[in-house]
Design a protein around this motif. Structure first.
Motif, mmCIF file in Angstrom:
data_model
loop_
_atom_site.group_PDB
_atom_site.id
_atom_site.type_symbol
_atom_site.label_atom_id
_atom_site.label_comp_id
_atom_site.label_asym_id
_atom_site.label_seq_id
_atom_site.Cartn_x
_atom_site.Cartn_y
_atom_site.Cartn_z
ATOM 1 N N ARG A 1 -4.140 -9.216 8.898
ATOM 2 C CA ARG A 1 -3.206 -9.020 10.019
ATOM 3 C C ARG A 1 -1.836 -8.590 9.526
ATOM 4 N NH1 ARG A 1 -4.012 -13.232 14.953
ATOM 5 N NH2 ARG A 1 -6.087 -13.931 14.433
ATOM 6 N N PRO B 1 -4.335 -19.528 11.537
ATOM 7 C CA PRO B 1 -5.219 -18.353 11.451
ATOM 8 C C PRO B 1 -6.651 -18.854 11.232
ATOM 9 C CG PRO B 1 -4.154 -18.734 9.340
ATOM 10 C CD PRO B 1 -3.629 -19.795 10.268
ATOM 11 N N PRO B 2 -7.670 -18.053 11.589
ATOM 12 C CA PRO B 2 -9.048 -18.492 11.314
ATOM 13 C C PRO B 2 -9.267 -18.685 9.810
ATOM 14 C CG PRO B 2 -9.030 -16.508 12.677
ATOM 15 C CD PRO B 2 -7.615 -16.765 12.284
ATOM 16 N N SER B 3 -8.588 -17.872 8.990
ATOM 17 C CA SER B 3 -8.687 -18.016 7.532
ATOM 18 C C SER B 3 -7.495 -17.295 6.891
ATOM 19 C CB SER B 3 -9.972 -17.363 7.019
ATOM 20 O OG SER B 3 -9.878 -15.965 7.209
ATOM 21 N N ILE C 1 -6.298 -22.740 16.863
ATOM 22 C CA ILE C 1 -6.737 -21.636 15.999
ATOM 23 C C ILE C 1 -6.684 -20.350 16.807
ATOM 24 C CG2 ILE C 1 -8.659 -20.672 14.654
ATOM 25 C CD1 ILE C 1 -9.488 -23.550 14.032
ATOM 26 N N ASN C 2 -5.935 -19.375 16.285
ATOM 27 C CA ASN C 2 -5.827 -18.106 17.009
ATOM 28 C C ASN C 2 -6.867 -17.115 16.483
ATOM 29 O OD1 ASN C 2 -4.974 -16.223 18.801
ATOM 30 N ND2 ASN C 2 -3.186 -15.583 17.621
ATOM 31 N N ASP C 3 -8.088 -17.298 16.960
ATOM 32 C CA ASP C 3 -9.165 -16.382 16.595
ATOM 33 C C ASP C 3 -9.389 -15.482 17.802
ATOM 34 O OD1 ASP C 3 -11.262 -15.147 15.446
ATOM 35 O OD2 ASP C 3 -12.549 -16.907 15.260
ATOM 36 N N ASN C 4 -9.832 -16.079 18.890
ATOM 37 C CA ASN C 4 -9.982 -15.365 20.148
ATOM 38 C C ASN C 4 -8.751 -15.678 20.997
ATOM 39 O OD1 ASN C 4 -10.594 -15.501 23.068
ATOM 40 N ND2 ASN C 4 -12.510 -14.572 22.403
ATOM 41 N N ASP D 1 -8.086 -13.531 6.901
ATOM 42 C CA ASP D 1 -7.790 -12.939 8.203
ATOM 43 C C ASP D 1 -6.275 -12.719 8.338
ATOM 44 O OD1 ASP D 1 -8.858 -12.669 11.224
ATOM 45 O OD2 ASP D 1 -6.910 -13.667 11.209
ATOM 46 N N GLU E 1 -9.171 -17.781 24.214
ATOM 47 C CA GLU E 1 -9.449 -19.193 23.916
ATOM 48 C C GLU E 1 -8.172 -19.904 23.470
ATOM 49 O OE1 GLU E 1 -12.581 -20.017 21.028
ATOM 50 O OE2 GLU E 1 -13.912 -18.829 22.302
ATOM 51 N N ALA E 2 -7.403 -19.214 22.644
ATOM 52 C CA ALA E 2 -6.147 -19.803 22.151
ATOM 53 C C ALA E 2 -5.198 -20.050 23.325
ATOM 54 C CB ALA E 2 -5.505 -18.888 21.121
#
Ligand code: 5GP
Length: 186
Positions: A131, A122-124, A165-168, A127, A171-172
């Motif tokens: 979720r 996760p990004p953090s 990192i699954n932020d966007n 976050d 992108e992931a």
């Protein structure tokens, strides 16, 4: 040629289910393993599609009969990957993805070091909590348990071959595609 085994792990709520669903749509030649679990089905989950939902007794018998390639207890429930399913799929030359938690991933890597392990981050932690709450599928107690597990899992994720990192999501997905293309298997 035998298929290649990929292990995808990541904290609960990190969005790896969605990521994998989209990734599978873009790579239809890949197969996603169906695990056995003792947890109750969530709304919309079908037996034999999301999981094979079995009782604790049935799970215990499968352990005793050595039917699992790996299994683990996670958040009070048991989850396991059937050996026969993995062996048959790989023997057919089909590349297989296991979506499992970190203890199971470690067991597989020990038995099958040629498998590729990918950890979805996760990004953090904040976050991740947002979720998990937004999903409205778990009780407060279950959320707390999963958050506690997440910190330990992120630590364990450091030993994986790759981390995403699954932020966007796009992108992931692109990063995941690079890994699979780099492994030369799809
Ligand atoms: P959930 O209850 O959210 O579907 O899954 C909880 C955790 O169990 C997730 O991290 C998921 O990847 C993991 N999991 C699902 N199937 C298996 C399995 O067969 N073996 C192991 N070790 N973990 C699994």
């Amino acid at each position: 040629m035998a298929g290649h085994l990929y292990i995808v792990a990541g904290c609960s709520g990190v969005g790896k289910g969605t990521l994998l669903k989209l990734f599978m749509e873009r790579n239809p030649e890949l197969k996603l393993s169906i695990s056995a679990t003792t947890r109750n089905p969530r709304q919309g989950e079908e037996d034999g599609v999301s999981y094979f939902f079995i009782t604790k007794e049935e799970f215990k018998t499968a352990i005793e009969n050595n039917e699992f390639l790996e299994w683990a207890e996670f958040s009070g429930n048991f989850y396991g990957t059937k050996k026969s399913f993995v062996e048959k799929t790989l023997a057919k030359g089909i590349d297989l993805i296991l979506e499992i938690e970190v203890q199971g991933a470690k067991q597989i890597k020990e038995k099958m070091p040629e498998a590729t392990s990918i950890f979805v981050m996760p990004p953090s932690l904040e976050d991740l909590e947002a979720r998990l709450r937004g999903r409205h599928t778990e009780s407060e107690e279950a959320i707390q348990k999963r958050l506690g597990a997440a910190a330990r899992e992120i630590e364990a994720g450091k030993s994986f071959d790759y981390r995403i990192i699954n932020d966007n999501i796009e992108e992931a997905l692109a990063n995941m595609q690079k890994i699979f293309d780099g492994e030369g298997k799809c």
